[in-house]
Scaffold this active site. Sequence first.
Site, PDB file in Angstrom:
ATOM      1  N   LEU A  46       0.885  -1.167   0.000  1.00  0.00           N
ATOM      2  CA  LEU A  46       0.000   0.000   0.000  1.00  0.00           C
ATOM      3  C   LEU A  46       0.922   1.215   0.000  1.00  0.00           C
ATOM      4  O   LEU A  46       1.814   1.334   0.845  1.00  0.00           O
ATOM      5  CB  LEU A  46      -0.877  -0.019   1.261  1.00  0.00           C
ATOM      6  CG  LEU A  46      -2.161   0.800   1.306  1.00  0.00           C
ATOM      7  CD1 LEU A  46      -3.044   0.537   0.105  1.00  0.00           C
ATOM      8  CD2 LEU A  46      -2.921   0.523   2.586  1.00  0.00           C
ATOM      9  N   ASP A  47       0.739   2.093  -0.991  1.00  0.00           N
ATOM     10  CA  ASP A  47       1.617   3.255  -1.128  1.00  0.00           C
ATOM     11  C   ASP A  47       1.669   4.078   0.155  1.00  0.00           C
ATOM     12  O   ASP A  47       0.668   4.136   0.898  1.00  0.00           O
ATOM     13  CB  ASP A  47       1.130   4.167  -2.267  1.00  0.00           C
ATOM     14  CG  ASP A  47       1.454   3.594  -3.644  1.00  0.00           C
ATOM     15  OD1 ASP A  47       2.218   2.613  -3.706  1.00  0.00           O
ATOM     16  OD2 ASP A  47       0.938   4.126  -4.640  1.00  0.00           O
ATOM     17  N   PRO A  48       2.805   4.763   0.417  1.00  0.00           N
ATOM     18  CA  PRO A  48       2.910   5.603   1.617  1.00  0.00           C
ATOM     19  C   PRO A  48       1.791   6.641   1.736  1.00  0.00           C
ATOM     20  O   PRO A  48       1.314   6.915   2.838  1.00  0.00           O
ATOM     21  CB  PRO A  48       4.274   6.288   1.454  1.00  0.00           C
ATOM     22  CG  PRO A  48       5.073   5.327   0.639  1.00  0.00           C
ATOM     23  CD  PRO A  48       4.091   4.696  -0.312  1.00  0.00           C
ATOM     24  N   ARG A  49       1.349   7.183   0.599  1.00  0.00           N
ATOM     25  CA  ARG A  49       0.295   8.211   0.641  1.00  0.00           C
ATOM     26  C   ARG A  49      -1.102   7.615   0.849  1.00  0.00           C
ATOM     27  O   ARG A  49      -2.069   8.348   1.044  1.00  0.00           O
ATOM     28  CB  ARG A  49       0.302   9.019  -0.669  1.00  0.00           C
ATOM     29  CG  ARG A  49       1.494   9.963  -0.796  1.00  0.00           C
ATOM     30  CD  ARG A  49       1.446  10.701  -2.128  1.00  0.00           C
ATOM     31  NE  ARG A  49       0.274  11.572  -2.215  1.00  0.00           N
ATOM     32  CZ  ARG A  49       0.259  12.847  -1.855  1.00  0.00           C
ATOM     33  NH1 ARG A  49       1.347  13.408  -1.375  1.00  0.00           N
ATOM     34  NH2 ARG A  49      -0.840  13.563  -1.978  1.00  0.00           N
ATOM     35  N   ALA A  50      -1.199   6.298   0.756  1.00  0.00           N
ATOM     36  CA  ALA A  50      -2.508   5.635   0.916  1.00  0.00           C
ATOM     37  C   ALA A  50      -2.673   5.140   2.348  1.00  0.00           C
ATOM     38  O   ALA A  50      -1.702   4.865   3.057  1.00  0.00           O
ATOM     39  CB  ALA A  50      -2.620   4.469  -0.052  1.00  0.00           C
TER      40      ALA A  50
END
Length: 307
Positions: A46-50
């Site tokens: 899961l992307d850092p921004r998500a």
Amino acid sequence: MNSQDIKNAISGALVVDKPVGMTSHDVVQAIRNGTGLRRAGHTGTLDPRASGVLVILVGPAVRLSEYVSASDKRYQAIIRLGGSTDTFDAEGKVTPTKDPVNVTESQFEEALKTFIGEIEQTPPPYSAVKVQGRKAYEMARQGEEVDLAPRKITVHHLEVLEWTPPEVVIDVHCSSGTYVRSLANDLGVMLGCGAYLVGLRRTKSGRFSLRDSVPLRKLQEAFTAGNWYQYLIPAAEALGDWPAVELNPDEVEGVRHGHRVKVVGEPTETKVRGVSTQGELVALMELATAEDGTHEWQPKKVFFTSD
């Protein structure tokens, strides 16, 4: 049972509500530190921004990763119309559209429909997809041209949840391996106004939803208090959507050594999880045919129970 034996017996899943700003690996490391268990791994980055559902497998259950990772995912995505970026999200350099955004909600919904079903999707240039052994985002950062091959994905459902242009919130139910950033970018291309992802929250991963998750902060408090076990989902339940076949003690011993188990009745499934009478996961098994034509369960991945 000493503390080491207890650690060896721990096997299952922790469903974390990941906060924005952390990588998936950061969360895994936090769980290793908090539990004292070396064996831990996530089942889909899961992307850092998500934010949202991140399933972490601990102990012997890490061997379930390939099966849990293959599950469908569900997201709430915030898409901004009127520009595009080189990363397909708000991290990149924004190139605004030259023309005003004149897209109506019905036009947007019509465009959404074209992405439902099995489609080919090209991953974003800034992604962890490997090109000749190198990660695409490393090449992109160095200014190299990244040529990624499209891959087949399945989008089960797309729905507008909020229409507040230039931002739109949509519900995305898709197969594992889908890039919602690419979906946003492709929508922008189709609509002619440009679009990019500005927010992403994973609401479901396989059978686990936000209802099953615990905020990382709360989990870390439980590590300190020593009562984090309350959040551990046993390995046998991590694949709860697989049918279960209960094995008696003799069958458990046989399966441990790779022996097949006779199928009772007419099989309706090809893959099952074998569980002990205590509810522990013993093995993942596949349907096989014996020499006499009868059906048997063939152990494919065996887990040693803690008795």
